[in-house]
Design a protein around this motif. Sequence first.
Motif, PDB file in Angstrom:
ATOM      1  N   ARG A 168       2.995  -3.267  -1.901  1.00 44.78           N
ATOM      2  CA  ARG A 168       3.059  -3.469  -3.598  1.00 44.78           C
ATOM      3  C   ARG A 168       1.704  -3.917  -3.731  1.00 44.78           C
ATOM      4  O   ARG A 168       1.236  -3.448  -4.799  1.00 44.78           O
ATOM      5  CB  ARG A 168       4.099  -4.540  -3.638  1.00 44.78           C
ATOM      6  CG  ARG A 168       4.118  -4.328  -5.175  1.00 44.78           C
ATOM      7  CD  ARG A 168       5.276  -5.610  -5.544  1.00 44.78           C
ATOM      8  NE  ARG A 168       4.694  -6.923  -5.239  1.00 44.78           N
ATOM      9  CZ  ARG A 168       3.815  -7.732  -6.132  1.00 44.78           C
ATOM     10  NH1 ARG A 168       3.267  -6.890  -7.138  1.00 44.78           N
ATOM     11  NH2 ARG A 168       3.539  -8.816  -5.728  1.00 44.78           N
ATOM     12  N   ARG A 169       0.937  -4.741  -2.984  1.00 45.54           N
ATOM     13  CA  ARG A 169      -0.429  -5.523  -3.298  1.00 45.54           C
ATOM     14  C   ARG A 169      -1.503  -4.203  -3.184  1.00 45.54           C
ATOM     15  O   ARG A 169      -2.470  -4.363  -3.909  1.00 45.54           O
ATOM     16  CB  ARG A 169      -0.581  -6.801  -2.761  1.00 45.54           C
ATOM     17  CG  ARG A 169       0.553  -7.989  -3.047  1.00 45.54           C
ATOM     18  CD  ARG A 169       0.023  -9.226  -2.615  1.00 45.54           C
ATOM     19  NE  ARG A 169       0.949  -9.943  -2.919  1.00 45.54           N
ATOM     20  CZ  ARG A 169       0.461 -11.416  -3.118  1.00 45.54           C
ATOM     21  NH1 ARG A 169      -0.846 -11.655  -3.084  1.00 45.54           N
ATOM     22  NH2 ARG A 169       1.394 -12.357  -3.530  1.00 45.54           N
ATOM     23  N   VAL A 170      -1.183  -3.674  -1.939  1.00 40.45           N
ATOM     24  CA  VAL A 170      -2.497  -2.838  -1.854  1.00 40.45           C
ATOM     25  C   VAL A 170      -2.480  -1.478  -2.319  1.00 40.45           C
ATOM     26  O   VAL A 170      -3.444  -0.559  -2.440  1.00 40.45           O
ATOM     27  CB  VAL A 170      -2.831  -2.494  -0.267  1.00 40.45           C
ATOM     28  CG1 VAL A 170      -2.990  -4.080   0.523  1.00 40.45           C
ATOM     29  CG2 VAL A 170      -1.570  -1.648   0.301  1.00 40.45           C
ATOM     30  N   GLY A 171      -1.126  -1.120  -3.176  1.00 38.89           N
ATOM     31  CA  GLY A 171      -1.101   0.097  -3.852  1.00 38.89           C
ATOM     32  C   GLY A 171      -1.044   1.291  -2.619  1.00 38.89           C
ATOM     33  O   GLY A 171      -0.185   1.057  -1.676  1.00 38.89           O
ATOM     34  N   ASP A 172      -1.745   2.394  -3.116  1.00 36.48           N
ATOM     35  CA  ASP A 172      -1.539   3.693  -2.324  1.00 36.48           C
ATOM     36  C   ASP A 172      -2.746   3.670  -1.229  1.00 36.48           C
ATOM     37  O   ASP A 172      -2.604   4.863  -0.426  1.00 36.48           O
ATOM     38  CB  ASP A 172      -1.857   4.753  -3.167  1.00 36.48           C
ATOM     39  CG  ASP A 172      -3.167   4.949  -3.728  1.00 36.48           C
ATOM     40  OD1 ASP A 172      -3.978   4.002  -3.768  1.00 36.48           O
ATOM     41  OD2 ASP A 172      -3.420   6.106  -4.261  1.00 36.48           O
ATOM     42  N   LEU A 173      -3.080   2.700  -0.704  1.00 42.03           N
ATOM     43  CA  LEU A 173      -4.146   2.752   0.406  1.00 42.03           C
ATOM     44  C   LEU A 173      -3.143   3.009   1.569  1.00 42.03           C
ATOM     45  O   LEU A 173      -2.105   2.685   1.833  1.00 42.03           O
ATOM     46  CB  LEU A 173      -4.851   1.188   0.767  1.00 42.03           C
ATOM     47  CG  LEU A 173      -5.729   0.970  -0.266  1.00 42.03           C
ATOM     48  CD1 LEU A 173      -6.280  -0.378  -0.202  1.00 42.03           C
ATOM     49  CD2 LEU A 173      -6.861   1.957  -0.286  1.00 42.03           C
ATOM     50  N   SER A 175     -13.277   5.219   6.463  1.00 46.98           N
ATOM     51  CA  SER A 175     -13.356   6.672   6.366  1.00 46.98           C
ATOM     52  C   SER A 175     -11.907   7.293   6.828  1.00 46.98           C
ATOM     53  O   SER A 175     -11.312   8.350   6.276  1.00 46.98           O
ATOM     54  CB  SER A 175     -14.208   7.256   6.862  1.00 46.98           C
ATOM     55  OG  SER A 175     -14.398   7.119   8.141  1.00 46.98           O
ATOM     56  N   GLY A 176     -11.157   6.442   7.577  1.00 49.64           N
ATOM     57  CA  GLY A 176     -10.135   7.114   8.091  1.00 49.64           C
ATOM     58  C   GLY A 176      -8.751   6.616   7.726  1.00 49.64           C
ATOM     59  O   GLY A 176      -7.524   6.828   8.327  1.00 49.64           O
ATOM     60  N   GLY A 177      -8.815   5.683   7.031  1.00 44.65           N
ATOM     61  CA  GLY A 177      -7.735   4.848   6.314  1.00 44.65           C
ATOM     62  C   GLY A 177      -8.311   3.470   6.191  1.00 44.65           C
ATOM     63  O   GLY A 177      -9.170   3.151   6.301  1.00 44.65           O
ATOM     64  N   ALA A 178      -7.381   2.529   5.809  1.00 45.60           N
ATOM     65  CA  ALA A 178      -7.309   1.292   5.626  1.00 45.60           C
ATOM     66  C   ALA A 178      -6.793   0.458   6.835  1.00 45.60           C
ATOM     67  O   ALA A 178      -6.004   0.768   7.533  1.00 45.60           O
ATOM     68  CB  ALA A 178      -6.736   0.775   4.309  1.00 45.60           C
ATOM     69  N   ALA A 179      -7.352  -0.554   6.854  1.00 45.25           N
ATOM     70  CA  ALA A 179      -7.407  -1.504   8.056  1.00 45.25           C
ATOM     71  C   ALA A 179      -6.805  -3.184   7.491  1.00 45.25           C
ATOM     72  O   ALA A 179      -7.479  -3.532   6.573  1.00 45.25           O
ATOM     73  CB  ALA A 179      -8.327  -1.859   8.988  1.00 45.25           C
ATOM     74  N   LEU A 180      -5.787  -3.753   7.921  1.00 43.36           N
ATOM     75  CA  LEU A 180      -5.782  -4.960   7.913  1.00 43.36           C
ATOM     76  C   LEU A 180      -6.336  -5.831   8.892  1.00 43.36           C
ATOM     77  O   LEU A 180      -6.325  -5.487  10.238  1.00 43.36           O
ATOM     78  CB  LEU A 180      -4.128  -5.406   8.037  1.00 43.36           C
ATOM     79  CG  LEU A 180      -2.859  -4.460   7.277  1.00 43.36           C
ATOM     80  CD1 LEU A 180      -1.679  -4.854   7.786  1.00 43.36           C
ATOM     81  CD2 LEU A 180      -3.364  -5.064   5.695  1.00 43.36           C
ATOM     82  N   VAL A 181      -7.105  -6.946   8.291  1.00 45.33           N
ATOM     83  CA  VAL A 181      -7.841  -7.640   9.183  1.00 45.33           C
ATOM     84  C   VAL A 181      -7.261  -9.198   9.066  1.00 45.33           C
ATOM     85  O   VAL A 181      -7.539 -10.032   8.066  1.00 45.33           O
ATOM     86  CB  VAL A 181      -9.265  -7.755   8.947  1.00 45.33           C
ATOM     87  CG1 VAL A 181      -9.956  -8.548   9.729  1.00 45.33           C
ATOM     88  CG2 VAL A 181      -9.944  -6.441   8.980  1.00 45.33           C
ATOM     89  N   PHE A 182      -6.577  -9.698  10.075  1.00 43.70           N
ATOM     90  CA  PHE A 182      -6.112 -10.911  10.095  1.00 43.70           C
ATOM     91  C   PHE A 182      -7.086 -11.963  10.492  1.00 43.70           C
ATOM     92  O   PHE A 182      -7.376 -11.696  11.642  1.00 43.70           O
ATOM     93  CB  PHE A 182      -4.776 -11.123  10.855  1.00 43.70           C
ATOM     94  CG  PHE A 182      -3.560 -10.381  10.128  1.00 43.70           C
ATOM     95  CD1 PHE A 182      -2.571 -11.141   9.444  1.00 43.70           C
ATOM     96  CD2 PHE A 182      -3.363  -9.084  10.466  1.00 43.70           C
ATOM     97  CE1 PHE A 182      -1.845 -10.084   8.729  1.00 43.70           C
ATOM     98  CE2 PHE A 182      -2.105  -8.160  10.112  1.00 43.70           C
ATOM     99  CZ  PHE A 182      -1.384  -8.830   9.199  1.00 43.70           C
ATOM    100  N   VAL A 183      -7.604 -12.952   9.758  1.00 48.36           N
ATOM    101  CA  VAL A 183      -8.571 -13.698  10.403  1.00 48.36           C
ATOM    102  C   VAL A 183      -7.768 -14.901  10.535  1.00 48.36           C
ATOM    103  O   VAL A 183      -7.640 -16.141   9.936  1.00 48.36           O
ATOM    104  CB  VAL A 183      -9.434 -14.065   9.025  1.00 48.36           C
ATOM    105  CG1 VAL A 183     -10.845 -15.141   9.497  1.00 48.36           C
ATOM    106  CG2 VAL A 183     -10.410 -12.836   8.491  1.00 48.36           C
ATOM    107  N   GLY A 184      -7.506 -15.080  12.022  1.00 49.62           N
ATOM    108  CA  GLY A 184      -6.462 -16.079  12.589  1.00 49.62           C
ATOM    109  C   GLY A 184      -5.139 -15.641  12.460  1.00 49.62           C
ATOM    110  O   GLY A 184      -4.702 -14.657  12.143  1.00 49.62           O
TER     111      GLY A 184
END
Length: 159
Positions: free
Chosen positions: A27-32, A84-93
């Motif tokens: 919901r927060r990232v929309g259409d990514l 370029s190939g999509g979005a990534a989640l990066v959990f810092v910790g």
Amino acid sequence: MTTDQDPQDALAAAQAVASEAAEELRRRVGDLDLRAAFVMGSGWKDAADAIGAPVQTLQTTELPGFVRPAAAGHTGEVRIVQGSGGAALVFVGRTHLYEGHGAAAAVHGVRTAAAAGCSTVVLTNAAGSLTPDLPVGHPALISDHINFTATSPLVGANF
């Protein structure tokens, strides 16, 4: 999970909370198009910065089921990085098993990433080595480990 709780019930409950967190995240990232997740362990913040500039950052505690990490350097934020190939989640910790919240809390980020559509997950950590060729700070690939905790998030027939 309590000792009298059925493992399949515990797994279903953990997956349900991860699905709720994934829904809120989407919901927060929309259409990514979320495709990958990186869970950055101790000492990996610079690598997290190198993945790319986030299009959005939020605290994991804004999502259902997450607890704030207690380990130094673990900020408890999740960055959304568009590539370029999509979005990534990066959990810092991340939350660690030794913080006392149980195995389900320790793997909640991975379950959430999978429920959000990430098909690739990269886990990093700070690990010791007995090999002189691997000095402190040197990246290494780990293919297996010995679990001395006698605890596992792997429950039921679906692990």
